[in-house]
Design a protein around this motif. Structure first.
Motif, PDB file in Angstrom:
ATOM      1  N   ARG A 162       0.928  -1.110   0.188  1.00 20.01           N
ATOM      2  CA  ARG A 162       0.122  -0.034  -0.038  1.00 20.01           C
ATOM      3  C   ARG A 162       0.806   1.200   0.077  1.00 20.01           C
ATOM      4  N   ARG A 163       1.951   1.056  -0.655  1.00 22.70           N
ATOM      5  CA  ARG A 163       2.657   2.324  -0.635  1.00 22.70           C
ATOM      6  C   ARG A 163       2.592   3.120  -2.255  1.00 22.70           C
ATOM      7  N   LEU A 164       1.777   2.239  -3.020  1.00 18.02           N
ATOM      8  CA  LEU A 164       1.228   2.812  -4.290  1.00 18.02           C
ATOM      9  C   LEU A 164       0.221   2.370  -4.631  1.00 18.02           C
ATOM     10  N   ILE A 165      -0.736   3.279  -5.006  1.00 23.78           N
ATOM     11  CA  ILE A 165      -2.424   3.171  -5.347  1.00 23.78           C
ATOM     12  C   ILE A 165      -2.399   3.596  -6.669  1.00 23.78           C
ATOM     13  N   VAL A 166      -3.042   2.699  -7.581  1.00 30.13           N
ATOM     14  CA  VAL A 166      -3.018   3.111  -8.997  1.00 30.13           C
ATOM     15  C   VAL A 166      -4.625   2.791  -9.301  1.00 30.13           C
ATOM     16  N   ASN A 167      -5.391   3.797  -9.564  1.00 31.73           N
ATOM     17  CA  ASN A 167      -6.689   3.583  -9.939  1.00 31.73           C
ATOM     18  C   ASN A 167      -6.890   4.233 -11.408  1.00 31.73           C
ATOM     19  N   GLY A 168      -7.869   3.636 -12.199  1.00 27.62           N
ATOM     20  CA  GLY A 168      -8.082   4.087 -13.371  1.00 27.62           C
ATOM     21  C   GLY A 168      -9.675   3.756 -14.104  1.00 27.62           C
ATOM     22  N   ALA A 169      -9.846   4.355 -14.981  1.00 28.75           N
ATOM     23  CA  ALA A 169     -11.237   3.889 -15.624  1.00 28.75           C
ATOM     24  C   ALA A 169     -11.128   4.259 -17.173  1.00 28.75           C
ATOM     25  N   LEU A 170     -11.842   3.765 -18.040  1.00 29.36           N
ATOM     26  CA  LEU A 170     -12.204   3.942 -19.294  1.00 29.36           C
ATOM     27  C   LEU A 170     -13.658   4.015 -19.547  1.00 29.36           C
ATOM     28  N   PHE A 171     -14.143   4.981 -20.254  1.00 30.03           N
ATOM     29  CA  PHE A 171     -15.757   5.173 -20.380  1.00 30.03           C
ATOM     30  C   PHE A 171     -16.276   5.613 -21.826  1.00 30.03           C
ATOM     31  N   TYR A 172     -17.272   5.177 -22.063  1.00 32.39           N
ATOM     32  CA  TYR A 172     -17.848   5.844 -23.198  1.00 32.39           C
ATOM     33  C   TYR A 172     -19.563   6.259 -22.866  1.00 32.39           C
ATOM     34  N   ASN A 173     -19.626   7.330 -23.472  1.00 33.99           N
ATOM     35  CA  ASN A 173     -21.192   7.853 -22.974  1.00 33.99           C
ATOM     36  C   ASN A 173     -21.789   8.344 -24.225  1.00 33.99           C
ATOM     37  N   ASP A 174     -23.178   7.594 -24.486  1.00 33.56           N
ATOM     38  CA  ASP A 174     -23.822   7.826 -25.576  1.00 33.56           C
ATOM     39  C   ASP A 174     -24.944   8.984 -24.966  1.00 33.56           C
ATOM     40  N   TYR A 175     -24.627  10.370 -25.491  1.00 37.43           N
ATOM     41  CA  TYR A 175     -25.342  11.243 -24.799  1.00 37.43           C
ATOM     42  C   TYR A 175     -26.484  11.672 -25.972  1.00 37.43           C
ATOM     43  N   GLU A 176     -27.770  11.624 -25.511  1.00 36.79           N
ATOM     44  CA  GLU A 176     -28.897  11.956 -26.527  1.00 36.79           C
ATOM     45  C   GLU A 176     -29.709  12.892 -26.233  1.00 36.79           C
ATOM     46  N   ASP A 177     -30.373  13.710 -27.243  1.00 37.14           N
ATOM     47  CA  ASP A 177     -31.361  14.677 -26.737  1.00 37.14           C
ATOM     48  C   ASP A 177     -30.594  16.088 -26.034  1.00 37.14           C
ATOM     49  N   GLN A 178     -29.250  16.296 -26.260  1.00 34.71           N
ATOM     50  CA  GLN A 178     -28.784  17.199 -25.655  1.00 34.71           C
ATOM     51  C   GLN A 178     -29.443  18.719 -25.638  1.00 34.71           C
ATOM     52  N   GLN A 179     -29.864  19.162 -24.580  1.00 32.10           N
ATOM     53  CA  GLN A 179     -30.326  20.344 -24.336  1.00 32.10           C
ATOM     54  C   GLN A 179     -29.013  21.667 -24.548  1.00 32.10           C
ATOM     55  N   PHE A 180     -29.578  22.721 -25.414  1.00 31.42           N
ATOM     56  CA  PHE A 180     -28.747  23.730 -25.707  1.00 31.42           C
ATOM     57  C   PHE A 180     -29.502  24.918 -25.809  1.00 31.42           C
ATOM     58  N   LEU A 181     -28.610  25.959 -25.281  1.00 35.51           N
ATOM     59  CA  LEU A 181     -29.233  27.291 -25.455  1.00 35.51           C
ATOM     60  C   LEU A 181     -28.439  27.841 -26.716  1.00 35.51           C
ATOM     61  N   VAL A 182     -29.206  27.651 -27.736  1.00 32.68           N
ATOM     62  CA  VAL A 182     -28.492  28.014 -29.495  1.00 32.68           C
ATOM     63  C   VAL A 182     -28.750  29.394 -29.403  1.00 32.68           C
ATOM     64  N   ASN A 183     -27.669  30.031 -29.918  1.00 32.77           N
ATOM     65  CA  ASN A 183     -27.696  31.576 -30.183  1.00 32.77           C
ATOM     66  C   ASN A 183     -28.113  31.423 -31.911  1.00 32.77           C
ATOM     67  N   ARG A 184     -29.003  32.523 -32.275  1.00 33.60           N
ATOM     68  CA  ARG A 184     -29.272  32.959 -33.426  1.00 33.60           C
ATOM     69  C   ARG A 184     -29.568  34.234 -33.537  1.00 33.60           C
ATOM     70  N   SER A 185     -29.372  34.645 -34.818  1.00 32.06           N
ATOM     71  CA  SER A 185     -29.816  36.018 -35.258  1.00 32.06           C
ATOM     72  C   SER A 185     -31.326  36.378 -35.426  1.00 32.06           C
ATOM     73  N   SER A 186     -31.750  37.288 -34.811  1.00 33.62           N
ATOM     74  CA  SER A 186     -33.204  37.616 -34.634  1.00 33.62           C
ATOM     75  C   SER A 186     -33.670  38.905 -35.576  1.00 33.62           C
ATOM     76  N   ALA A 187     -34.307  38.734 -36.553  1.00 35.23           N
ATOM     77  CA  ALA A 187     -34.962  40.014 -37.224  1.00 35.23           C
ATOM     78  C   ALA A 187     -35.628  40.902 -36.460  1.00 35.23           C
ATOM     79  N   SER A 188     -36.398  40.233 -35.295  1.00 39.12           N
ATOM     80  CA  SER A 188     -37.325  41.297 -34.562  1.00 39.12           C
ATOM     81  C   SER A 188     -36.347  41.992 -33.676  1.00 39.12           C
ATOM     82  N   LEU A 189     -35.000  41.887 -33.494  1.00 44.79           N
ATOM     83  CA  LEU A 189     -34.165  42.668 -32.700  1.00 44.79           C
ATOM     84  C   LEU A 189     -33.172  43.306 -33.383  1.00 44.79           C
ATOM     85  N   GLY A 190     -33.474  43.604 -34.940  1.00 44.02           N
ATOM     86  CA  GLY A 190     -32.471  44.203 -35.806  1.00 44.02           C
ATOM     87  C   GLY A 190     -30.968  43.434 -35.913  1.00 44.02           C
ATOM     88  N   GLY A 191     -31.335  41.958 -35.973  1.00 47.73           N
ATOM     89  CA  GLY A 191     -30.079  41.340 -36.065  1.00 47.73           C
ATOM     90  C   GLY A 191     -29.442  40.926 -34.847  1.00 47.73           C
TER      91      GLY A 191
END
Length: 787
Positions: A579-608
């Protein structure tokens, strides 16, 4: 990129060499009673006390002594010691707002309409809002960072991970600690801890407090930005009338009155639409604005600037224990009032500023029943969870203050080239927007988690969670200067939202929706021998839907469906050399679906100007790896290293452009707030003198790869918000007297004075790119007395 990828390896190798070179010739004079093995770390990541090396989840546990020795003043400092954990400065401008990302999963917005992707817990009580979470007191027992979806063991479903702060229970012995500190920028701090047994073996109490003040490190015309001015405390009462029952009450409060985290105007394009109009009609003789020439100096002058917080909380945990069963009740309450106002234009004129006022109340109740069954081969946990949150969020967004007044006062013979009077543009171009939002969230859940021993060395995990959440949102909006509605009354396309109606001079709408989900987990763990354990798991995370609380037009009222993440993980926990050396590790894979985003866009109603759409825009694949190493190569020297790697990319990213009504393919966008590589190394060496007393030297280095703070490749300053990777260094020297009553410490943070962007945003139509930078080099000297 090849050179960048090898940076963490070079950093760790060079740091090891420095640590080895620092070993003094007096090593042989140290006393022989020092530890000859690394201490066992006990965690409660699976709702029971376990050796970290026998816990089949990716968890990093940091003890209170380490946090104090390393002088980590805030929870955001944890990224220096935890792989694939990344924080960004709160996009609201508040230094106490915690926006965490684990394995590429986090919170895209600080608004009350968005749930955190990484759950924040204090003594197992979930904190719905991350505002005010970036604070610590002197009674921290341990901080546990769990990576990957949580839900079958923790109260609230969180899709990316959890940070659980475990505070210290009062004990049956008198404890007292008082510490004062001073440092750079007139830093002044006083914190203390007192634990008192009131009735021997039955009743005990403790209290911790913290007061911190400092001058800001960005000079401004008003109060300097980046200062500290806060005070807080936490009180514990523990009643244990017998071996079968325990009642633990915790009360806390924090009061903060300081300026915002320093902002910098990185670029400004006066030829863009709004800057051009502003400088033509509002300020023709004194045009705005000039980017900061010095990131530590700003010409901004806005007397409303502030980062104010009042927070009060309580948790009450009652535990009944029998032979093979345990029942636990966890009741939590949190109330917060936050007011943050930031000015981003580096100018006394108010061209761009944002004010945010959030008030929130939450109450939660969790019942946890656990025990052993089937001849003790089945270790099981079952729980019921309830959360009710009532939150209010007011926003004042100001772009080109005074433009409405200037345009509306123009004579009708002042026209555009097509003959349109300029005065007719006054109302449509009034971008002094005010929002009032109220959202109530109710969450119910039931979960069960079982670990069955197939043999002495092989265990099977089966778990599931059922979640049902309902949200109700009421939104009012108005243009402040013209007192007109900018979200035009009419029917919405979002079926969960009512028609927009006129309300006073503005408009109002309501949304109500509920979602439910089953989140399973399955895993297998195998003790290869007494020192090596490996595990394989698959789990599913869930974040409920979200409303758009910032529409700038009727077409932008939107509701995002829930998002899900399926995580596959292989992990290894191992001990070597007695117990003078501890080695921990992990490999992972995430399948991320329907991610929510605040998507920025140009708006004609606000003059661009800016349009904000909340949308399930993306599906992505996230592959990664983590490595954590602790070593005791010689007595007195402890080395701790971490390495994290993430490869995240969008499989699809599509969103409707409200200006055209067309679906756009944005799948070439990069992942935001997710560095590909992170790495750290901490070295601690302690001299124990023959006549008593000790001297401890600590040094740590942290590397963060290049990161994107916007994923919009079309933005003019896209590369500005894609800073290069950088390395920061910290060090400390701690002397403790022979009786261990007194301790003096000297710490330095960011010793290389590395100043890199750690957050920001850009809006082309406003001509503005706003960023924040890491704090400068600072030094701190502290004196502590411990009874």
């Amino acid at each position: 990129m090849n050179g960048i990828h090898t940076c963490p390896v070079r950093i760790i190798a060079s740091s090891l060499a420095l640590a080895a070179a620092a070993l003094p010739a007096t090593l042989a004079q140290a006393q022989s009673n020092r530890a000859t093995a690394l201490e066992e770390v006990v965690v409660t990541a699976q709702r029971r006390e376990q050796d970290l090396q026998r816990t089949s989840v990716s968890v990093t546990a940091l003890g209170g002594e380490l946090l104090a020795d390393a002088d980590l003043p805030e929870l955001s400092s944890l990224e220096n010691l935890v792989p694939n954990l990344n924080f960004r400065i709160g996009s609201d401008g508040g230094n106490s707002t915690l926006q965490a990302f684990i394995r590429g999963v986090g919170q895209f917005d600080f608004a009350i309409t968005t749930d955190p992707g990484v759950g924040m817990y204090i003594d197992n009580v979930y904190q719905s809002r991350t505002i005010g979470a970036n604070l610590e007191f002197a009674d921290i027992e341990q901080v546990q960072v769990l990576r990957g979806p949580q839900g079958t063991l923790y109260g609230k479903n969180t899709i990316g991970g959890a940070i659980n702060v475990v505070t210290k229970k009062p004990g049956d012995e008198l404890e007292f600690q008082l510490e004062g500190a001073t440092g750079s920028y007139q830093h002044r701090e006083l914190n203390g801890y007192l634990s008192v047994p009131l009735i021997d073996g039955t009743l005990a109490a403790s209290a911790a407090f913290l007061m911190r003040e400092s001058d800001g490190w960005q000079e401004r015309r008003g109060q300097d930005a980046g200062n500290d001015d806060m005070a807080g405390g936490r009180f514990h009462l523990l009643w244990t009338p017998g071996e079968s029952f325990e009642s633990h009450l915790v009360l806390d409060a924090a009061h903060q009155r300081q300026n915002v985290y320093p902002r910098v105007l990185a670029t400004f394009n006066g030829a863009e639409f709004f800057p051009f109009l502003y400088n033509t009609f509002v300020s023709p003789g004194d045009p705005c604005c000039t980017p900061n020439a010095d990131i530590d100096k700003s010409n901004a002058l806005n007397e409303l600037e502030r980062d104010d917080l009042d927070s009060r909380g309580a948790s009450w945990t009652n535990t009944w224990s029998w032979d093979k069963f345990q029942l636990q009740s966890i009741t939590g309450y949190r109330q917060l009032e936050s007011e943050i106002y930031r000015d981003s234009d580096n100018d006394p004129q108010d061209f761009l500023s944002v004010g945010t006022l959030i008030d929130g109340d939450q109450i939660s109740q969790e019942f946890i029943f656990s025990g052993l069954a089937l001849n003790d081969n089945l270790d099981w946990v079952a729980g019921l969870y309830y959360l009710d949150e009532d939150a209010e969020h007011d926003s004042d967004i100001t772009v080109a203050s005074g433009l409405f007044e200037a345009l509306s006062s123009q004579p009708l013979d002042v026209t555009l080239p097509d003959g349109t009077p300029v005065a007719f543009l006054a109302v449509p171009l009034d971008l002094t927007l005010h929002y009032e939002r109220q959202q109530q969230t109710t969450s119910y859940a039931a979960y069960i988690h079982g670990i069955y021993s197939l043999s002495d060395s092989l265990r099977l995990t089966l778990a599931a969670r059922y979640t049902d959440e309902e949200k109700e949102l009421d939104t009012f909006s108005v243009r402040r200067a013209s007192q007109t509605a900018f979200v035009t009354p009419g029917p919405t396309d979002a079926s969960a939202c009512s028609d927009v109606v006129a309300s006073g001079n503005g408009s109002r709408y309501q949304c109500k929706e509920s979602w439910s989900e089953v989140s399973p987990k399955v895993g297998i763990e195998w003790d290869i021998n007494d020192d090596i354990m490996t595990y394989l798991s698959a789990s599913r995370g869930f974040r409920s839907g979200a409303f758009n609380g910032r529409p700038t037009a009727l077409a932008e009222i939107s509701v995002a469906d829930p998002e899900t993440l399926t995580a596959y993980e292989w992990g290894l926990k191992s001990e070597w050399w007695d117990r003078r050396l501890i080695v921990n590790g992990a490999l992972f894979y995430n399948d991320y679906e329907d991610q929510q985003f605040l998507v920025n866009r140009s708006s004609a109603s606000l003059g661009g100007g800016l349009a904000l759409i909340v949308d399930n825009a993306g599906d992505s694949s996230i592959t990664g790896a983590e490595l954590e190493i602790s070593a005791l190569p010689v007595e007195g020297l402890t080395l701790t290293g971490t390495l994290g790697w993430i490869d995240a990319e969008f499989d699809t990213f599509e969103s409707i452009n409200p200006a055209t009504g067309q679906v756009e393919d944005l799948s070439d966008r990069p992942f935001q707030d997710t560095p590909e590589w992170t790495g750290s190394l901490m070295a601690q060496y302690e001299w124990i003198f023959n006549r008593g007393g000790s001297l401890k030297l600590l040094a740590d280095v942290y590397y963060k790869d290049n990161v994107y703070y916007t994923n919009d490749r079309a933005a003019r300053d896209f590369e500005v918000l894609h800073p290069d990777g950088f390395t920061t260094w910290n060090a400390g020297l701690i002397y403790t007297t022979p009786q261990e009553h007194w301790q003096v410490a000297l710490h330095g943070r960011n010793l290389g004075d590395e100043r890199e962007i750690n957050g920001g945003f850009t809006v082309d139509a406003f001509g503005v790119t706003d960023v924040s930078y890491t704090a400068p080099r600072r030094y701190f000297l502290s004196l502590r007395y411990r009874l």
